[in-house]
Design a protein around this motif. Sequence first.
Motif, PDB file in Angstrom:
ATOM      1  N   ARG A 119      -7.602   2.711  -6.481  1.00 46.01           N
ATOM      2  CA  ARG A 119      -8.504   2.820  -5.333  1.00 46.01           C
ATOM      3  C   ARG A 119      -8.836   4.276  -5.025  1.00 46.01           C
ATOM      4  O   ARG A 119      -8.066   5.193  -5.313  1.00 46.01           O
ATOM      5  CB  ARG A 119      -7.849   2.222  -4.056  1.00 46.01           C
ATOM      6  N   GLN A 120      -9.984   4.466  -4.397  1.00 43.04           N
ATOM      7  CA  GLN A 120     -10.344   5.774  -3.865  1.00 43.04           C
ATOM      8  C   GLN A 120      -9.581   5.919  -2.549  1.00 43.04           C
ATOM      9  O   GLN A 120      -9.652   5.020  -1.697  1.00 43.04           O
ATOM     10  CB  GLN A 120     -11.866   5.815  -3.617  1.00 43.04           C
ATOM     11  N   VAL A 121      -8.814   7.003  -2.386  1.00 42.81           N
ATOM     12  CA  VAL A 121      -7.986   7.116  -1.184  1.00 42.81           C
ATOM     13  C   VAL A 121      -8.103   8.487  -0.510  1.00 42.81           C
ATOM     14  O   VAL A 121      -8.539   9.471  -1.125  1.00 42.81           O
ATOM     15  CB  VAL A 121      -6.476   6.856  -1.490  1.00 42.81           C
TER      16      VAL A 121
ATOM     17  N   ARG B 164      -8.929   9.548  -6.557  1.00 41.09           N
ATOM     18  CA  ARG B 164      -8.628   8.196  -7.014  1.00 41.09           C
ATOM     19  C   ARG B 164      -7.124   8.102  -7.254  1.00 41.09           C
ATOM     20  O   ARG B 164      -6.540   8.982  -7.900  1.00 41.09           O
ATOM     21  CB  ARG B 164      -9.387   7.902  -8.313  1.00 41.09           C
TER      22      ARG B 164
ATOM     23  N   HIS C  69      -7.149   3.592   2.262  1.00 42.20           N
ATOM     24  CA  HIS C  69      -8.015   3.125   1.164  1.00 42.20           C
ATOM     25  C   HIS C  69      -9.456   3.324   1.612  1.00 42.20           C
ATOM     26  O   HIS C  69      -9.830   2.894   2.707  1.00 42.20           O
ATOM     27  CB  HIS C  69      -7.757   1.635   0.892  1.00 42.20           C
TER      28      HIS C  69
ATOM     29  N   LYS D 255       0.879  -1.179   0.000  1.00 42.53           N
ATOM     30  CA  LYS D 255       0.000   0.000   0.000  1.00 42.53           C
ATOM     31  C   LYS D 255       0.913   1.224   0.000  1.00 42.53           C
ATOM     32  O   LYS D 255       1.890   1.253   0.772  1.00 42.53           O
ATOM     33  CB  LYS D 255      -0.883   0.000   1.252  1.00 42.53           C
TER      34      LYS D 255
ATOM     35  N   THR E 166      -2.762  -0.016  -4.112  1.00 39.40           N
ATOM     36  CA  THR E 166      -3.370   1.312  -3.940  1.00 39.40           C
ATOM     37  C   THR E 166      -3.894   1.867  -5.267  1.00 39.40           C
ATOM     38  O   THR E 166      -4.934   2.542  -5.293  1.00 39.40           O
ATOM     39  CB  THR E 166      -2.324   2.289  -3.343  1.00 39.40           C
TER      40      THR E 166
ATOM     41  N   ASP F 177      -6.219  -6.598   2.706  1.00 36.73           N
ATOM     42  CA  ASP F 177      -6.539  -5.268   3.238  1.00 36.73           C
ATOM     43  C   ASP F 177      -6.240  -5.070   4.724  1.00 36.73           C
ATOM     44  O   ASP F 177      -6.635  -4.073   5.302  1.00 36.73           O
ATOM     45  CB  ASP F 177      -7.999  -4.899   2.943  1.00 36.73           C
TER      46      ASP F 177
END
Length: 326
Positions: A281-283, A295, A324, A184, A278, A193
């Motif tokens: 992914r929406q972060v 994103r 995340h 990540k 990562t 995760d």
Amino acid sequence: MKNNLPMPGLQFSIQKKSAMKAHILSRLRNSKEAVSGEVLRAELGTSRVSVWKHIQKLQELGYGIVSTGKGYQLHSCPDIPFSWEFPQREEKIHYYPETGSTMEIARDLARKGCPHFTVVIAGRQTKGRGRLQRQWFSDEGGLYFTIVLRPEIPAVLASRMNFAASLTLAETLRRLFGIEAGVKWPNDILVHDKKLCGMLSEMESEADMVSFVNIGMGINVNNDPAVFEPNAVSLKNILGHEVSKKELLSAFLDDFEKRINQGNYETVVGEWKKHAITIGRQVRVVTTKEIFEGRAADVDKDGSLILECEDGKRKTVIYGDCFHQL
Ligand code: BTN
């Protein structure tokens, strides 16, 4: 080879106490029969009393060494990364059963000029440090260490060492345990995760060149981190059994040293991206000053995260803690 005769070429005088322990252990490990005190004495070029004292010390430290009429036999070893458990790198390993933080000891050693690839290990830490001033709970069962690196590179490239370390650990974990270890951004190791490993680094430079980069790693091995941190997991939790911290550390150090010695820092972020979880992914990225959301579109060759924000604009984030969202 008969066990009760000194091995030719092995009669030498070992001065260092830990080297003596390394020799005794290796001799006992490689022998099915008992090895006599006299053989060990002759091989080590020391007295019987000195051999006996080393055996006694090893027993106190948890080694199951049994003394029979014919000599000594090794029945069990504790899973503790003592320096003598790493014969090829023994001089550069510093093991503490308990300390505040390996980062502080490593920094002192680095400032005093310790060699490249010095490793400071702790059984537990009372002041373990995480990223962004957080505390890192470091109870018994986890693996906590800091490696002092002295790459001959400009300070601006220092973060490549972090990417090299997390990439290597992900690959070592996949190879040893067949688990889906992913990275990540910037440097955590996650499995499904959940956080398995955190990394912290510190750097000092001189005239724009790296003087040292210290990389601290906290790996959840045989501990139960979810007690403190619900989103964390240990190897024991994943695999359903304990694993050897000594063997994991030894494998990782060998893999990492190999990678560092290749010096191929240009390609490291590209390789790291193969295991990155990562991207896409929406972060939410939190720095000491700001918070960014968007994103995660990519990680550039310098290791910066490229965010695609809600307004469609792209933002390059150099550092921060990444969460995340989905
Ligand atoms: C993080 O994810 O916040 C980074 C955690 C880093 C923990 C390691 S454990 C060994 C070394 N010593 C410390 O005090 N911290 C690092």
